[in-house]
Scaffold this motif. Structure first.
Motif, PDB file in Angstrom:
ATOM      1  N   HIS A   6       0.824  -1.206   0.000  1.00 43.04           N
ATOM      2  CA  HIS A   6       0.000   0.000   0.000  1.00 43.04           C
ATOM      3  C   HIS A   6       0.861   1.259   0.000  1.00 43.04           C
ATOM      4  O   HIS A   6       1.308   1.725   1.052  1.00 43.04           O
ATOM      5  CB  HIS A   6      -0.920   0.001   1.224  1.00 43.04           C
ATOM      6  CG  HIS A   6      -2.089   0.919   1.079  1.00 43.04           C
ATOM      7  ND1 HIS A   6      -3.358   0.475   0.782  1.00 43.04           N
ATOM      8  CD2 HIS A   6      -2.194   2.269   1.172  1.00 43.04           C
ATOM      9  CE1 HIS A   6      -4.188   1.495   0.709  1.00 43.04           C
ATOM     10  NE2 HIS A   6      -3.497   2.609   0.944  1.00 43.04           N
ATOM     11  N   HIS A   7       1.074   1.797  -1.187  1.00 43.00           N
ATOM     12  CA  HIS A   7       1.718   3.107  -1.264  1.00 43.00           C
ATOM     13  C   HIS A   7       1.077   3.885  -2.403  1.00 43.00           C
ATOM     14  O   HIS A   7       0.330   3.357  -3.220  1.00 43.00           O
ATOM     15  CB  HIS A   7       3.234   2.981  -1.465  1.00 43.00           C
ATOM     16  CG  HIS A   7       3.631   2.623  -2.861  1.00 43.00           C
ATOM     17  ND1 HIS A   7       3.913   3.561  -3.831  1.00 43.00           N
ATOM     18  CD2 HIS A   7       3.768   1.421  -3.473  1.00 43.00           C
ATOM     19  CE1 HIS A   7       4.223   2.958  -4.965  1.00 43.00           C
ATOM     20  NE2 HIS A   7       4.146   1.654  -4.768  1.00 43.00           N
ATOM     21  N   HIS A   8       1.371   5.171  -2.412  1.00 49.06           N
ATOM     22  CA  HIS A   8       0.794   6.071  -3.402  1.00 49.06           C
ATOM     23  C   HIS A   8       1.902   6.813  -4.147  1.00 49.06           C
ATOM     24  O   HIS A   8       3.046   6.877  -3.682  1.00 49.06           O
ATOM     25  CB  HIS A   8      -0.126   7.101  -2.737  1.00 49.06           C
ATOM     26  CG  HIS A   8      -1.125   6.501  -1.789  1.00 49.06           C
ATOM     27  ND1 HIS A   8      -2.209   5.776  -2.221  1.00 49.06           N
ATOM     28  CD2 HIS A   8      -1.194   6.512  -0.433  1.00 49.06           C
ATOM     29  CE1 HIS A   8      -2.915   5.376  -1.168  1.00 49.06           C
ATOM     30  NE2 HIS A   8      -2.307   5.792  -0.077  1.00 49.06           N
ATOM     31  N   GLU A  39      11.470   9.130  -5.805  1.00 51.52           N
ATOM     32  CA  GLU A  39      11.244   9.225  -4.369  1.00 51.52           C
ATOM     33  C   GLU A  39      10.817   7.876  -3.791  1.00 51.52           C
ATOM     34  O   GLU A  39      11.194   7.511  -2.670  1.00 51.52           O
ATOM     35  CB  GLU A  39      10.178  10.280  -4.071  1.00 51.52           C
ATOM     36  CG  GLU A  39      10.596  11.710  -4.351  1.00 51.52           C
ATOM     37  CD  GLU A  39      10.502  12.090  -5.834  1.00 51.52           C
ATOM     38  OE1 GLU A  39      10.989  13.177  -6.186  1.00 51.52           O
ATOM     39  OE2 GLU A  39       9.953  11.299  -6.631  1.00 51.52           O
ATOM     40  N   MET A  40      10.033   7.129  -4.542  1.00 50.21           N
ATOM     41  CA  MET A  40       9.610   5.792  -4.121  1.00 50.21           C
ATOM     42  C   MET A  40      10.811   4.883  -3.920  1.00 50.21           C
ATOM     43  O   MET A  40      10.931   4.214  -2.880  1.00 50.21           O
ATOM     44  CB  MET A  40       8.659   5.195  -5.165  1.00 50.21           C
ATOM     45  CG  MET A  40       8.187   3.784  -4.879  1.00 50.21           C
ATOM     46  SD  MET A  40       7.366   3.013  -6.309  1.00 50.21           S
ATOM     47  CE  MET A  40       8.803   2.538  -7.316  1.00 50.21           C
ATOM     48  N   ARG A  51       9.136  -5.240  -4.109  1.00 48.60           N
ATOM     49  CA  ARG A  51       7.989  -5.027  -4.987  1.00 48.60           C
ATOM     50  C   ARG A  51       6.950  -4.218  -4.230  1.00 48.60           C
ATOM     51  O   ARG A  51       6.987  -4.120  -3.000  1.00 48.60           O
ATOM     52  CB  ARG A  51       7.362  -6.363  -5.437  1.00 48.60           C
ATOM     53  CG  ARG A  51       8.248  -7.227  -6.292  1.00 48.60           C
ATOM     54  CD  ARG A  51       8.420  -6.655  -7.699  1.00 48.60           C
ATOM     55  NE  ARG A  51       9.183  -7.572  -8.533  1.00 48.60           N
ATOM     56  CZ  ARG A  51      10.510  -7.605  -8.594  1.00 48.60           C
ATOM     57  NH1 ARG A  51      11.224  -6.772  -7.834  1.00 48.60           N
ATOM     58  NH2 ARG A  51      11.129  -8.469  -9.380  1.00 48.60           N
ATOM     59  N   SER A  52       5.997  -3.689  -4.977  1.00 50.27           N
ATOM     60  CA  SER A  52       4.995  -2.867  -4.306  1.00 50.27           C
ATOM     61  C   SER A  52       3.662  -2.926  -5.031  1.00 50.27           C
ATOM     62  O   SER A  52       3.570  -3.362  -6.183  1.00 50.27           O
ATOM     63  CB  SER A  52       5.465  -1.406  -4.236  1.00 50.27           C
ATOM     64  OG  SER A  52       5.371  -0.789  -5.519  1.00 50.27           O
ATOM     65  N   TYR A 247       9.709   6.270   6.299  1.00 52.01           N
ATOM     66  CA  TYR A 247       9.299   4.975   5.751  1.00 52.01           C
ATOM     67  C   TYR A 247       9.894   3.839   6.590  1.00 52.01           C
ATOM     68  O   TYR A 247       9.185   2.886   6.965  1.00 52.01           O
ATOM     69  CB  TYR A 247       9.773   4.875   4.301  1.00 52.01           C
ATOM     70  CG  TYR A 247       9.324   3.634   3.567  1.00 52.01           C
ATOM     71  CD1 TYR A 247       8.106   3.599   2.909  1.00 52.01           C
ATOM     72  CD2 TYR A 247      10.133   2.496   3.512  1.00 52.01           C
ATOM     73  CE1 TYR A 247       7.687   2.467   2.219  1.00 52.01           C
ATOM     74  CE2 TYR A 247       9.736   1.368   2.823  1.00 52.01           C
ATOM     75  CZ  TYR A 247       8.509   1.358   2.174  1.00 52.01           C
ATOM     76  OH  TYR A 247       8.096   0.220   1.496  1.00 52.01           O
ATOM     77  N   ARG A 248      11.171   3.953   6.907  1.00 51.72           N
ATOM     78  CA  ARG A 248      11.818   2.909   7.697  1.00 51.72           C
ATOM     79  C   ARG A 248      11.207   2.804   9.086  1.00 51.72           C
ATOM     80  O   ARG A 248      10.981   1.700   9.597  1.00 51.72           O
ATOM     81  CB  ARG A 248      13.315   3.183   7.788  1.00 51.72           C
ATOM     82  CG  ARG A 248      14.069   2.117   8.584  1.00 51.72           C
ATOM     83  CD  ARG A 248      15.569   2.330   8.501  1.00 51.72           C
ATOM     84  NE  ARG A 248      16.283   1.328   9.285  1.00 51.72           N
ATOM     85  CZ  ARG A 248      17.612   1.208   9.303  1.00 51.72           C
ATOM     86  NH1 ARG A 248      18.357   2.033   8.583  1.00 51.72           N
ATOM     87  NH2 ARG A 248      18.187   0.270  10.030  1.00 51.72           N
TER      88      ARG A 248
END
Length: 281
Positions: A6-8, A39-40, A51-52, A247-248
Motif C-alpha cells: 500500500h503506497h501512493h 522518491e519511491m 515489490r509494491s 518509511y523505515r
C-alpha cells in the motif's frame, strides 16, 4: 522478498487527490510534495522493499491511465489498484478501459469520507461491485470506516469469488482509550469470509502524536489471533505515513508490533501473501 502492499504516488498540484481538503493543505506536512518513482525507490531502499502495490489516491480517470502507464515499465511496482465510481452507470466501461494495462489488479471502494452509514448497502453500489466481480483476475480494496464493516459480509456473500482486502484495518484510533472493543466486534464479523484479507497499514498516522509499537500491538495481536498470518499483509501507506515518521520507522514499528514471527510467518506477512493476492509476477 518484501512487498509493500500500500503506497501512493502523486503530483501534489496536478493529481486529482479527492481526499485532500483545503484545510489539509493549509495544515501542511511532509506528504504535501510530489512523489514519483525516484522518491519511491529512495524510500524503499531504506528497508529493502522489492515489490509494491501502487494504490490510487486520485479520482479522475485520466490519473488512473497516467499512473497505470508509468507502472507498466517499472519493475518494482508489481500491481496497481485503480479507482472509479462503482455506483456510476458507466462504471463497467471505465473498468474495461483500465483492464488493458498489464499491472491493473483491481479497484478501491472508498467510503471513509461518505457520511451515509449505509453507503455499502445501497443497491447502486452493490450492483457496481457485482458487475466488477464478473470480470476475471480482479480484486477489491476496501477503504472503510468502522461503521461500514457491518455491510461487508453481504458484499462477500453476494460476490463469493471476489477477493477483498481491508485497508488500514478500518483505521482503529489506537491512541484513544476504549477504542478496542467496538472496533474488534466489527472486524470479527469478517472472520467467516476467507476471501477477505487485511493490510496492517496506515496505523501510525492514526496512533496520535506519539505512535509506538505498544499502541499498535493490541489491534495487531487481535488480527493475528483472529485471522492468522495467512490473511495479513504489510503496507506502508507512504507517503501519507511521513506524517508519523520515516518509511523505515513505519516499517520497523509495524513489524515490531507483530511480535515474534518464525521464518515462514514473516515471509508470508512481508511478501508471500501479497504476491498471491495481487498476482505479482
Amino acid at each position: 522478498m518484501i512487498v509493500d502492499t500500500h503506497h501512493h504516488l502523486w503530483l501534489i498540484d496536478e493529481s486529482d487527490l479527492w481526499w485532500l481538503t483545503d484545510a489539509d493543505r493549509a495544515a501542511g506536512g511532509p506528504h504535501l510534495n510530489d512523489f514519483g518513482l525516484a522518491e519511491m525507490r529512495e524510500a524503499f531502499d531504506t528497508v529493502g522493499t522489492d515489490r509494491s502495490v501502487l494504490v490510487e489516491a486520485w479520482g479522475a480517470e485520466a490519473d488512473q491511465h497516467h499512473w497505470l502507464t508509468l507502472a507498466e515499465d517499472d519493475p518494482t511496482i508489481g500491481a496497481v489498484v485503480a479507482s472509479t465510481n462503482l455506483a456510476s452507470p458507466d462504471a463497467g466501461a471505465v473498468i474495461d478501459r483500465l483492464r488493458v494495462y498489464s499491472k491493473f489488479r483491481g479497484l478501491r471502494l472508498a467510503s471513509q469520507d461518505i457520511a451515509d452509514p449505509d453507503h455499502l448497502a445501497r443497491e447502486d453500489v452493490r450492483r457496481g461491485v457485482r458487475e466488477f466481480a464478473a470480470r476475471d483476475n480482479v480484486s477489491l480494496d476496501l477503504l472503510l470506516k468502522i461503521d461500514d464493516l457491518k455491510d461487508v459480509p453481504r458484499l462477500a456473500e453476494e460476490n463469493p469469488g471476489l477477493p477483498m482486502i481491508l485497508n488500514h484495518l478500518a483505521k482503529p484510533q489506537t491512541s484513544e482509550s476504549g477504542y478496542f472493543i467496538g472496533w474488534a466486534e466489527q472486524i470479527e464479523l469478517l472472520e467467516p469470509y476467507p476471501q477477505i484479507h487485511f493490510k496492517i497499514s496506515g496505523m501510525l498516522t492514526e496512533a496520535g502524536p506519539e505512535p509506538s509499537t505498544d499502541l499498535l500491538r493490541p489491534a495487531v495481536r487481535f488480527m493475528i489471533e483472529t485471522f492468522g498470518y495467512e490473511r495479513l499483509m504489510w503496507g506502508s501507506d507512504w507517503p501519507v505515513c511521513l506524517i508519523a515518521g520515516s518509511y523505515r520507522h513505519n516499517h520497523e514499528t509495524t513489524v515490531a508490533a507483530m511480535g515474534d514471527m518464525d521464518e515462514e510467518q514473516a515471509a508470508a506477512f512481508l511478501g508471500g501473501n501479497a504476491i498471491d493476492f495481487y498476482r505479482i509476477e
